[in-house]
Motif scaffolding. Structure first.
Motif, short mmCIF file in Angstrom:
data_model
loop_
_atom_site.label_atom_id
_atom_site.label_comp_id
_atom_site.label_asym_id
_atom_site.label_seq_id
_atom_site.Cartn_x
_atom_site.Cartn_y
_atom_site.Cartn_z
N ASP A 87 0.81 -1.22 0.00
CA ASP A 87 0.00 0.00 0.00
C ASP A 87 0.84 1.27 0.00
O ASP A 87 0.31 2.38 0.02
N GLY A 88 2.17 1.12 -0.03
CA GLY A 88 3.05 2.29 -0.08
C GLY A 88 3.34 2.77 -1.50
O GLY A 88 3.99 3.80 -1.68
N PHE A 89 2.85 2.04 -2.49
CA PHE A 89 3.08 2.42 -3.89
C PHE A 89 1.90 3.20 -4.44
O PHE A 89 0.73 2.84 -4.20
N ALA A 90 2.19 4.27 -5.16
CA ALA A 90 1.17 4.94 -5.96
C ALA A 90 1.01 4.16 -7.26
O ALA A 90 1.97 3.56 -7.77
N THR A 91 -0.21 4.14 -7.79
CA THR A 91 -0.47 3.46 -9.06
C THR A 91 -1.16 4.45 -10.00
O THR A 91 -2.15 5.08 -9.64
N LEU A 92 -0.63 4.56 -11.22
CA LEU A 92 -1.13 5.56 -12.16
C LEU A 92 -1.20 4.98 -13.58
O LEU A 92 -0.34 4.19 -13.98
N TYR A 93 -2.23 5.40 -14.31
CA TYR A 93 -2.37 4.99 -15.70
C TYR A 93 -1.23 5.58 -16.52
O TYR A 93 -1.05 6.80 -16.56
N MET A 94 -0.47 4.74 -17.21
CA MET A 94 0.61 5.24 -18.06
C MET A 94 0.06 6.08 -19.21
O MET A 94 0.66 7.07 -19.62
N GLU A 95 -1.09 5.70 -19.76
CA GLU A 95 -1.68 6.45 -20.86
C GLU A 95 -1.95 7.90 -20.44
O GLU A 95 -1.71 8.85 -21.19
N LYS A 96 -2.45 8.07 -19.22
CA LYS A 96 -2.75 9.42 -18.74
C LYS A 96 -1.47 10.19 -18.42
O LYS A 96 -1.40 11.40 -18.63
N LEU A 97 -0.46 9.49 -17.89
CA LEU A 97 0.82 10.16 -17.63
C LEU A 97 1.43 10.66 -18.93
O LEU A 97 2.03 11.74 -18.97
N GLN A 98 1.31 9.88 -19.99
CA GLN A 98 1.82 10.33 -21.29
C GLN A 98 1.02 11.54 -21.78
O GLN A 98 1.58 12.47 -22.38
N ALA A 99 -0.28 11.54 -21.50
CA ALA A 99 -1.13 12.65 -21.95
C ALA A 99 -0.78 13.96 -21.26
O ALA A 99 -1.05 15.05 -21.79
N LEU A 100 -0.15 13.89 -20.07
CA LEU A 100 0.22 15.11 -19.34
C LEU A 100 1.20 15.97 -20.14
O LEU A 100 1.27 17.19 -19.93
N LYS A 101 1.95 15.36 -21.03
CA LYS A 101 2.94 16.12 -21.80
C LYS A 101 2.28 17.26 -22.58
O LYS A 101 2.88 18.32 -22.77
N SER A 102 1.05 17.06 -23.01
CA SER A 102 0.37 18.11 -23.78
C SER A 102 -0.03 19.29 -22.90
O SER A 102 -0.35 20.37 -23.42
N LEU A 103 -0.02 19.11 -21.58
CA LEU A 103 -0.41 20.17 -20.66
C LEU A 103 0.80 20.93 -20.12
O LEU A 103 0.63 21.97 -19.46
N TYR A 104 1.99 20.43 -20.39
CA TYR A 104 3.20 21.02 -19.80
C TYR A 104 3.52 22.35 -20.48
O TYR A 104 3.69 22.42 -21.69
N ARG A 105 3.64 23.40 -19.65
CA ARG A 105 3.85 24.76 -20.18
C ARG A 105 5.30 25.22 -20.10
O ARG A 105 5.60 26.37 -20.41
N GLY A 106 6.21 24.35 -19.64
CA GLY A 106 7.61 24.74 -19.56
C GLY A 106 8.13 24.69 -18.14
O GLY A 106 7.37 24.60 -17.18
N VAL A 107 9.47 24.78 -18.01
CA VAL A 107 10.12 24.54 -16.74
C VAL A 107 9.66 25.50 -15.65
O VAL A 107 9.59 25.14 -14.47
N GLU A 108 9.31 26.74 -16.01
CA GLU A 108 8.89 27.69 -14.98
C GLU A 108 7.53 27.35 -14.39
O GLU A 108 7.12 27.89 -13.37
N PHE A 109 6.81 26.42 -15.05
CA PHE A 109 5.50 26.01 -14.57
C PHE A 109 5.47 24.54 -14.14
O PHE A 109 4.39 23.97 -13.96
N GLU A 110 6.64 23.92 -13.97
CA GLU A 110 6.64 22.47 -13.79
C GLU A 110 5.98 22.03 -12.48
O GLU A 110 5.42 20.93 -12.41
N ASP A 111 6.00 22.86 -11.45
CA ASP A 111 5.39 22.44 -10.19
C ASP A 111 3.88 22.21 -10.32
O ASP A 111 3.31 21.42 -9.57
N GLU A 112 3.25 22.91 -11.26
CA GLU A 112 1.81 22.76 -11.40
C GLU A 112 1.45 21.36 -11.91
O GLU A 112 0.29 20.92 -11.76
N MET A 113 2.42 20.65 -12.47
CA MET A 113 2.14 19.31 -12.99
C MET A 113 1.80 18.33 -11.88
O MET A 113 1.12 17.32 -12.12
N VAL A 114 2.27 18.60 -10.66
CA VAL A 114 1.99 17.71 -9.54
C VAL A 114 0.48 17.62 -9.29
O VAL A 114 -0.05 16.57 -8.92
N ALA A 115 -0.21 18.73 -9.49
CA ALA A 115 -1.66 18.74 -9.25
C ALA A 115 -2.41 17.86 -10.24
O ALA A 115 -3.57 17.47 -9.98
N TYR A 116 -1.80 17.54 -11.37
CA TYR A 116 -2.46 16.68 -12.35
C TYR A 116 -2.32 15.19 -12.02
O TYR A 116 -3.08 14.36 -12.54
#
Length: 551
Positions: free
Chosen positions: A82-111
């Motif tokens: 129960d100490g492992f997080a589990t995430l859909y790889m397809e959705k993690l790959q989809a996050l790339k389209s939301l990435y706005r650049g290094v100055e905004f990288e912390d906001e990716m945690v909320a996704y």
């Protein structure tokens, strides 16, 4: 050198019999636990492991790829399923389209919660993209001392190439996060034959197509680095060689017994602190060395190190040849104040408009020439672990300074990790301490029924307890019982005849070395003394001690 090298090299802990019949997620757990069981591989809470596993989607019934990765704040050595997080790889790959650049990288945690598989409540860590985007099934990230010694060297890229050739790549320092995950993916795609990468001033990533292959890769890469460091540093005096001699074990404990309650009094202003003393051979070699002070001033390198130890320690101005403990105690207030001022200045130089408020400005690590190292934290386990982290830092400095020039992280980079808003959020999520957290209670007659029950009540409220009794067998049994239920860190015992002032003073000295002092005296067997409590204890506990009597 050869015998020493043999003791440094890691043995494989993989047991094919033990893993027979395990599924991929179970193999990940097994691999994680055996990696984390050796502090030469990674420190407590440090590093992370992952596996990309085919699972059945609960909504569609289709087979989909899921990333299993150590969750936020976990420890691979003791993690459970129960100490492992589990995430859909397809959705993690989809996050790339939301990435706005290094100055905004912390906001990716909320996704990341939007990528959760099966509503798993375990929070994903900031390192999740680093594992997700490495295009291999199994990935290890560890903070082995031998690797960080290379990663923290001034010419770490050149050394990595010399040691590993094209097998292991190198990436410059980059704060963990989304951008570094993309860097790792790019490296893997451009270097498909590589087995891993050294991250400057940080650690090691390795990978494989099976859990066993990944584990073997990690162990072998660490051993290659360990062997190379040992051969290159053979005959080199560590840290410039010794310029001081260690005191005897008894003398070291005597100095620690006087220093620890004094330091504890200074650092417990905001909350009570607990201490830990370490006079191991590794620590003594460092504190007695010529280059100890300049190396300590450079600060630690790996982010996991300075998050536990602060960026640098306080070097106590004790001279073991002179035994000037009285002078040290007299000058200690000025030393502590100077450290606080320096830390506050570091905060002011580096803070941003949205930085969290200044935290406790006191040192965590105190280095004492000829004596050892003292660490203070809000509880005993954290104080001990902080000391373990600084031992890791010592090992890194030894290796780096023997083959190159050790370098800490640039000050601003260190600050941006220490006062990272995501790190602050993690701290805010921690449970509130119990009512007696950081307090130390000494219970006389502690092996008896009333004493043991009293001790248990204090432990339940978060205090550390020192059991004192004249019955050695009962004392041992009571300590083992309470330690099994509350943990070894929070229970200590001392043999004490309460009718002997000398025995009472020795007991308080032991309590001071083990935990930093005593706040609460519970007298089940009245202490007979013609002197005051303060005199009897030789001023080894603070003036605000509560004295309780149960009979």
């Amino acid at each position: 050198m050869l015998k020493s090298l043999e003791t440094q090299l890691l043995d494989s802990r993989w047991d094919d019999t033990a893993v027979r019949g395990m599924c991929e997620s179970e193999l990940l757990l097994y691999r994680s636990n055996i990696l984390g069981s050796d502090k030469r591989v990674t420190n407590y809470g440090g590093g992370n492991t992952s596996a990309k596993v085919m699972e059945t989607d609960p909504l569609t019934g289709n087979k989909i790829e899921v990333l299993w990765v150590k969750g936020s704040g976990g420890d691979i050595g003791s993690i459970k399923m129960d100490g492992f997080a589990t995430l859909y790889m397809e959705k993690l790959q989809a996050l790339k389209s939301l990435y706005r650049g290094v100055e905004f990288e912390d906001e990716m945690v909320a996704y990341l919660p939007h990528c959760t598989f099966k509503l798993n409540p375990r929070a994903a860590s900031i390192d999740t993209p680093l594992h997700a985007y490495v295009p291999r099934t199994h990935v290890d990230h560890v903070h082995a001392d031998a690797i960080i010694a290379i990663a923290a060297s001034k010419n770490s890229k050149q050394l990595t190439q010399e040691i590993f050739g094209n097998r292991i790549g190198w990436l410059p320092w980059k704060k963990p996060g989304y951008e570094l995950g993309l860097w790792l993916e790019k490296f893997c795609l451009e270097n498909p034959g590589a087995d891993g990468v050294v991250l400057e001033s940080h650690g090691l990533f390795t990978w494989g197509d099976t859990a066993r292959e990944c584990y073997d890769q990690t162990i072998d890469v660490i051993n290659v680095a360990t062997k190379w460091l040992a051969e290159r540093s053979d005959g080199v005096a560590p840290f410039g060689g010794p310029i001081r001699d260690s005191l005897s074990s008894e003398q070291r404990r005597g100095v620690a017994a006087r220093l620890m309650p004094a330091i504890r009094g200074f650092v417990s202003g905001n909350q009570h602190m607990v201490g830990h003393f370490n006079d191991s051979e590794t620590v003594l070699e460092f504190v007695n060395a010529r280059d100890m002070e300049p190396l300590a001033a450079l600060g630690t390198s790996c982010p996991d190190h300075f998050l536990r130890t602060k960026i640098r320690p306080l070097v106590v101005q004790f001279d073991p040849a002179k035994g000037n403990i009285d002078d040290v105690l007299t000058g200690l207030p000025d030393q502590v104040e100077a450290y606080r001022n320096d830390y506050a200045a570091y905060y002011e130089r580096c803070k941003h408009n949205d930085s969290p408020a200044l935290r406790d400005p006191n040192a965590v690590v105190y280095l004492i020439p000829g004596v050892g190292m003292i660490t203070f934290a809000k509880d005993k386990a954290t104080a001990r672990i902080s000391g373990e982290f600084y031992v890791n830092a010592i090992n890194v400095m030894r290796g780096a300074s023997a083959v190159s020039e050790y370098q800490g992280l640039p000050e601003q980079e260190a600050f941006d990790i220490e006062y990272w808003l995501l790190e602050e959020a993690k701290l805010q999520r921690m449970p509130k301490p119990k009512s007696l957290a950081g307090r130390v209670a000494l219970v006389t007659g502690g092996a008896g029924g009333i004493g043991a029950a009293t001790a248990e009540r204090y432990l339940a409220e978060g205090a550390c307890v020192v059991l004192a009794d004249i019955d050695k067998d009962a004392l041992k049994s009571t300590r083992e019982n309470l330690s099994n239920r509350y943990g070894n860190d929070v229970v200590r015992s001392v043999f004490m005849n309460v009718t002997s002032e000398e025995a009472v003073a020795a007991a308080f000295a032991d309590a001071s070395v083990e935990l930093g002092g005593v706040d609460i005296l519970v007298s089940n067997a009245g202490i007979a003394s013609s002197a005051s409590i303060e005199e009897t204890s030789l001023a080894l506990w603070n003036k605000n001690m509560d004295i309780l009597s149960t009979g």
